[in-house]
Design a protein around this motif. Structure first.
Motif, PDB file in Angstrom:
ATOM      1  N   GLU A 160      41.420 -54.816   5.546  1.00 54.35           N
ATOM      2  CA  GLU A 160      40.571 -53.832   4.887  1.00 54.35           C
ATOM      3  C   GLU A 160      41.065 -53.625   3.465  1.00 54.35           C
ATOM      4  N   LYS A 161      40.178 -53.866   2.549  1.00 52.49           N
ATOM      5  CA  LYS A 161      40.529 -53.642   1.154  1.00 52.49           C
ATOM      6  C   LYS A 161      40.310 -52.169   0.837  1.00 52.49           C
ATOM      7  N   PRO A 162      41.262 -51.560   0.145  1.00 58.25           N
ATOM      8  CA  PRO A 162      41.066 -50.147  -0.185  1.00 58.25           C
ATOM      9  C   PRO A 162      39.956 -49.981  -1.220  1.00 58.25           C
ATOM     10  N   MET A 163      39.422 -48.795  -1.245  1.00 67.01           N
ATOM     11  CA  MET A 163      38.384 -48.461  -2.212  1.00 67.01           C
ATOM     12  C   MET A 163      38.972 -48.501  -3.616  1.00 67.01           C
ATOM     13  N   THR A 164      38.224 -49.012  -4.559  1.00 66.76           N
ATOM     14  CA  THR A 164      38.711 -49.067  -5.934  1.00 66.76           C
ATOM     15  C   THR A 164      37.769 -48.273  -6.833  1.00 66.76           C
ATOM     16  N   LEU A 165      38.374 -47.607  -7.774  1.00 66.14           N
ATOM     17  CA  LEU A 165      37.625 -46.896  -8.812  1.00 66.14           C
ATOM     18  C   LEU A 165      37.770 -47.689 -10.101  1.00 66.14           C
ATOM     19  N   GLN A 166      36.671 -48.119 -10.660  1.00 66.29           N
ATOM     20  CA  GLN A 166      36.679 -48.834 -11.930  1.00 66.29           C
ATOM     21  C   GLN A 166      36.467 -47.812 -13.039  1.00 66.29           C
ATOM     22  N   VAL A 167      37.526 -47.505 -13.773  1.00 61.42           N
ATOM     23  CA  VAL A 167      37.454 -46.516 -14.849  1.00 61.42           C
ATOM     24  C   VAL A 167      37.614 -47.255 -16.172  1.00 61.42           C
ATOM     25  N   ALA A 168      36.712 -47.007 -17.092  1.00 60.12           N
ATOM     26  CA  ALA A 168      36.749 -47.654 -18.396  1.00 60.12           C
ATOM     27  C   ALA A 168      36.795 -46.591 -19.486  1.00 60.12           C
ATOM     28  N   ILE A 169      37.577 -46.871 -20.516  1.00 61.35           N
ATOM     29  CA  ILE A 169      37.656 -45.989 -21.680  1.00 61.35           C
ATOM     30  C   ILE A 169      37.235 -46.821 -22.882  1.00 61.35           C
ATOM     31  N   THR A 170      36.208 -46.367 -23.563  1.00 60.24           N
ATOM     32  CA  THR A 170      35.674 -47.128 -24.688  1.00 60.24           C
ATOM     33  C   THR A 170      36.465 -46.837 -25.966  1.00 60.24           C
ATOM     34  N   ALA A 171      36.088 -47.534 -27.026  1.00 55.47           N
ATOM     35  CA  ALA A 171      36.787 -47.368 -28.304  1.00 55.47           C
ATOM     36  C   ALA A 171      36.595 -45.967 -28.871  1.00 55.47           C
ATOM     37  N   ALA A 194      37.203 -39.056  -4.515  1.00 61.98           N
ATOM     38  CA  ALA A 194      37.527 -40.430  -4.102  1.00 61.98           C
ATOM     39  C   ALA A 194      38.736 -40.451  -3.177  1.00 61.98           C
ATOM     40  N   VAL A 195      39.743 -39.625  -3.462  1.00 59.53           N
ATOM     41  CA  VAL A 195      40.920 -39.546  -2.597  1.00 59.53           C
ATOM     42  C   VAL A 195      40.539 -38.944  -1.253  1.00 59.53           C
ATOM     43  N   GLY A 196      39.580 -38.024  -1.237  1.00 59.48           N
ATOM     44  CA  GLY A 196      39.109 -37.450   0.019  1.00 59.48           C
ATOM     45  C   GLY A 196      38.408 -38.477   0.895  1.00 59.48           C
ATOM     46  N   GLN A 197      37.722 -39.428   0.287  1.00 60.39           N
ATOM     47  CA  GLN A 197      37.042 -40.482   1.046  1.00 60.39           C
ATOM     48  C   GLN A 197      38.031 -41.512   1.583  1.00 60.39           C
ATOM     49  N   ASP A 198      38.998 -41.911   0.754  1.00 57.96           N
ATOM     50  CA  ASP A 198      39.978 -42.941   1.135  1.00 57.96           C
ATOM     51  C   ASP A 198      41.312 -42.569   0.501  1.00 57.96           C
ATOM     52  N   ALA A 199      42.328 -42.347   1.331  1.00 57.45           N
ATOM     53  CA  ALA A 199      43.632 -41.926   0.804  1.00 57.45           C
ATOM     54  C   ALA A 199      44.338 -43.052   0.057  1.00 57.45           C
ATOM     55  N   ASN A 200      43.956 -44.304   0.308  1.00 55.06           N
ATOM     56  CA  ASN A 200      44.588 -45.451  -0.361  1.00 55.06           C
ATOM     57  C   ASN A 200      43.752 -45.972  -1.518  1.00 55.06           C
ATOM     58  N   VAL A 201      42.972 -45.119  -2.126  1.00 51.82           N
ATOM     59  CA  VAL A 201      42.109 -45.549  -3.222  1.00 51.82           C
ATOM     60  C   VAL A 201      42.955 -46.051  -4.395  1.00 51.82           C
ATOM     61  N   GLU A 202      42.460 -47.104  -5.039  1.00 52.79           N
ATOM     62  CA  GLU A 202      43.147 -47.681  -6.194  1.00 52.79           C
ATOM     63  C   GLU A 202      42.317 -47.420  -7.446  1.00 52.79           C
ATOM     64  N   LEU A 203      43.003 -47.149  -8.536  1.00 53.23           N
ATOM     65  CA  LEU A 203      42.348 -46.919  -9.826  1.00 53.23           C
ATOM     66  C   LEU A 203      42.586 -48.137 -10.698  1.00 53.23           C
ATOM     67  N   HIS A 204      41.507 -48.790 -11.120  1.00 53.28           N
ATOM     68  CA  HIS A 204      41.601 -49.908 -12.050  1.00 53.28           C
ATOM     69  C   HIS A 204      41.133 -49.404 -13.413  1.00 53.28           C
ATOM     70  N   LEU A 205      42.070 -49.323 -14.335  1.00 52.34           N
ATOM     71  CA  LEU A 205      41.810 -48.716 -15.634  1.00 52.34           C
ATOM     72  C   LEU A 205      41.637 -49.799 -16.691  1.00 52.34           C
ATOM     73  N   LYS A 206      40.469 -49.789 -17.336  1.00 51.71           N
ATOM     74  CA  LYS A 206      40.181 -50.698 -18.443  1.00 51.71           C
ATOM     75  C   LYS A 206      40.021 -49.849 -19.692  1.00 51.71           C
ATOM     76  N   ALA A 207      40.915 -50.036 -20.630  1.00 50.90           N
ATOM     77  CA  ALA A 207      40.841 -49.263 -21.872  1.00 50.90           C
ATOM     78  C   ALA A 207      40.645 -50.217 -23.036  1.00 50.90           C
ATOM     79  N   ASP A 208      39.744 -49.844 -23.918  1.00 57.35           N
ATOM     80  CA  ASP A 208      39.515 -50.645 -25.126  1.00 57.35           C
ATOM     81  C   ASP A 208      40.775 -50.649 -25.970  1.00 57.35           C
ATOM     82  N   ARG A 209      41.013 -51.742 -26.649  1.00 61.75           N
ATOM     83  CA  ARG A 209      42.237 -51.847 -27.451  1.00 61.75           C
ATOM     84  C   ARG A 209      42.253 -50.839 -28.581  1.00 61.75           C
ATOM     85  N   ASP A 210      41.084 -50.368 -29.008  1.00 61.94           N
ATOM     86  CA  ASP A 210      41.016 -49.394 -30.098  1.00 61.94           C
ATOM     87  C   ASP A 210      40.927 -47.952 -29.596  1.00 61.94           C
ATOM     88  N   SER A 211      40.988 -47.730 -28.296  1.00 65.57           N
ATOM     89  CA  SER A 211      40.951 -46.362 -27.784  1.00 65.57           C
ATOM     90  C   SER A 211      42.285 -45.670 -28.059  1.00 65.57           C
TER      91      SER A 211
END
Length: 141
Positions: free
Chosen positions: A59-70, A93-110
């Motif tokens: 079972e793959k844990p739930m992932t949150l795709q979070v992006a921060i723009t420039a 998200a933590v309430g739905q799945d305790a093993n949730v993973e956060l994948h953070l994508k931040a712009d290089r100029d942020s």
């Protein structure tokens, strides 16, 4: 003249023989040790184990795709989120799945401040698995 004397009674060269007795003794001791331990290594206990026909499903844990723009706007998936509701969304998200993973994508100029605030909101919400998404093979400016 005997071997090992200190007399200079001739031009006889000293003998350069290797004493083989200690080497043979060590070899015989090792042979005896291996003869004793080899049967012990092959001895095993027969156990008739039960058989199961199911395969484990990873079972793959739930992932949150979070992006921060420039311009420092935060998105969860493709939905924009303001700073006030960001921690609430993380808590949901933590309430739905305790093993949730956060994948953070931040712009290089942020700004670093926006990244740090997002990470601290995730930590307060109970997210402990945070990963940074980068593009492989890209050189920095």
């Amino acid at each position: 003249m005997g071997i090992g004397t200190f007399s200079n009674g001739g031009n006889q060269m000293p003998t350069a023989e290797i004493n083989m007795v200690p080497l043979i003794d060590v070899m015989l001791v090792l042979l005896i040790i291996f003869m004793i331990t080899a049967p012990l290594m092959t001895h095993s206990v027969k156990v008739d184990l039960p058989r199961a026909s199911s395969t484990p499903t990873p079972e793959k844990p739930m992932t949150l795709q979070v992006a921060i723009t420039a311009d420092n706007k935060v998105f969860i998936g493709s939905e924009p989120v303001d700073a006030a509701t960001l921690e609430t969304r993380f808590r949901d998200a933590v309430g739905q799945d305790a093993n949730v993973e956060l994948h953070l994508k931040a712009d290089r100029d942020s700004r670093y401040e926006a990244v740090a605030e997002t990470m601290s909101a995730a930590r307060r919400a109970g997210l402990s698995k945070i990963g940074f998404v980068t593009q492989p093979g890209m050189e920095s400016r």
